[in-house]
Design a protein around this motif. Structure first.
Motif, PDB file in Angstrom:
ATOM      1  N   CYS A  71       0.826  -1.206   0.000  1.00  0.00           N
ATOM      2  CA  CYS A  71       0.000   0.000   0.000  1.00  0.00           C
ATOM      3  C   CYS A  71       0.861   1.258   0.000  1.00  0.00           C
ATOM      4  CB  CYS A  71      -0.950   0.010   1.198  1.00  0.00           C
ATOM      5  SG  CYS A  71      -2.261  -1.202   1.076  1.00  0.00           S
ATOM      6  N   SER A  74       0.895   4.262   2.927  1.00  0.00           N
ATOM      7  CA  SER A  74      -0.209   5.207   3.091  1.00  0.00           C
ATOM      8  C   SER A  74      -1.214   4.755   4.150  1.00  0.00           C
ATOM      9  CB  SER A  74      -0.938   5.394   1.748  1.00  0.00           C
ATOM     10  OG  SER A  74      -1.469   4.157   1.303  1.00  0.00           O
ATOM     11  N   HIS A 132      -5.614  -0.705  -4.027  1.00  0.00           N
ATOM     12  CA  HIS A 132      -5.654   0.478  -4.895  1.00  0.00           C
ATOM     13  C   HIS A 132      -6.317   1.668  -4.188  1.00  0.00           C
ATOM     14  CE1 HIS A 132      -6.187   2.937  -8.476  1.00  0.00           C
ATOM     15  NE2 HIS A 132      -7.481   3.014  -8.191  1.00  0.00           N
ATOM     16  N   HIS A 133      -7.452   1.438  -3.565  1.00  0.00           N
ATOM     17  CA  HIS A 133      -8.176   2.520  -2.904  1.00  0.00           C
ATOM     18  C   HIS A 133      -7.452   3.013  -1.649  1.00  0.00           C
ATOM     19  CE1 HIS A 133     -11.365   2.456  -5.764  1.00  0.00           C
ATOM     20  NE2 HIS A 133     -11.663   1.201  -5.492  1.00  0.00           N
ATOM     21  N   GLN A 135      -4.172   2.990  -1.317  1.00  0.00           N
ATOM     22  CA  GLN A 135      -3.038   3.769  -1.827  1.00  0.00           C
ATOM     23  C   GLN A 135      -3.467   5.190  -2.192  1.00  0.00           C
ATOM     24  OE1 GLN A 135      -1.726   1.321  -5.095  1.00  0.00           O
ATOM     25  NE2 GLN A 135      -0.154   0.306  -3.860  1.00  0.00           N
ATOM     26  N   LYS A 136      -4.687   5.338  -2.713  1.00  0.00           N
ATOM     27  CA  LYS A 136      -5.205   6.653  -3.094  1.00  0.00           C
ATOM     28  C   LYS A 136      -5.695   7.455  -1.892  1.00  0.00           C
ATOM     29  CE  LYS A 136      -7.974   6.906  -6.559  1.00  0.00           C
ATOM     30  NZ  LYS A 136      -9.060   6.663  -7.511  1.00  0.00           N
ATOM     31  N   CYS A 138      -8.412   6.712  -0.057  1.00  0.00           N
ATOM     32  CA  CYS A 138      -9.868   6.636   0.099  1.00  0.00           C
ATOM     33  C   CYS A 138     -10.229   5.882   1.380  1.00  0.00           C
ATOM     34  CB  CYS A 138     -10.497   5.899  -1.083  1.00  0.00           C
ATOM     35  SG  CYS A 138     -10.273   6.704  -2.663  1.00  0.00           S
ATOM     36  N   SER A 180     -15.693   7.628  -1.375  1.00  0.00           N
ATOM     37  CA  SER A 180     -14.746   8.667  -1.760  1.00  0.00           C
ATOM     38  C   SER A 180     -15.470  10.011  -1.748  1.00  0.00           C
ATOM     39  CB  SER A 180     -14.172   8.392  -3.147  1.00  0.00           C
ATOM     40  OG  SER A 180     -15.175   8.539  -4.125  1.00  0.00           O
TER      41      SER A 180
END
Length: 190
Positions: A71, A74, A132-133, A135-136, A138, A180
């Protein structure tokens, strides 16, 4: 349908067989057993009738350090007794790893009336989307029949559904949600 089968499988292993189970590439669900608990090895009438009683078991979540590393730093793990990061090489936790049960993809596929490859693909996609989420940055919720994995402000929390809470929840515990700022998407397969 497959997500529902996966969560029911995890619940069966944790609550009936009282064994820890590994969610591939994500972590291990570890049931916390009272001293007086009797483990059922087969799905007999006695085991099935004891499900209501056993649903009060709490389930601790050990999240894989490898998942956290992918991740990108994050995400951190909340300071809680319900969730902790684990490294399979760690000497303190390695005796626990000997009894961990792995997913029986054939069993899940049969119950869900699909093939093994579809179940494996869905498991990988769930972990990939979660990664993925996170890492962003969210906020993410992975709701299962044994507990909820929730990220808030870059911190992962686990809330076991043991005790009185599990009795008040209905069968809609198996939901994967992503929240999000721009949109809210919910997939409910049960």
């Amino acid at each position: 349908m497959v997500w529902c089968g996966i969560t029911k499988y995890v619940k069966t292993v944790c609550h009936i067989r009282c064994k820890p189970i590994e969610f591939p590439h994500l972590g291990i669900f570890l049931p916390i057993m009272p001293d007086a608990y009797e483990t059922q090895s087969k799905l007999t009438e006695k085991a099935l009738s004891s499900i209501q009683h056993n649903e009060c078991l709490e389930v601790k979540f050990l999240i894989s350090q490898a998942f956290l590393n992918t991740c990108g730093g994050s995400v951190t793990v909340a300071n809680s007794n319900q969730i902790q990061a684990y490294d399979p090489v760690n000497a303190e936790i390695s005796p626990l790893m000997a009894g961990v049960q792995h997913f029986n993809l054939a069993s899940i596929a049969k119950v869900c009336d699909t093939d093994i490859f579809s179940v494996e693909l869905i498991l990988r996609e769930i972990v990939a989307q979660l990664r993925h989420h996170l890492q962003k940055g969210c906020s993410v919720r992975l709701l299962m029949k044994v507990g909820n994995l929730i990220s808030r402000n870059g911190e992962l929390h686990w809330k076991s559904l043991g005790g009185d809470e599990s009795k008040t929840k209905d069968d809609s515990n198996s939901v994967f949600s992503r929240f999000s700022r721009q949109s809210v998407a919910t997939v409910n397969s049960c």
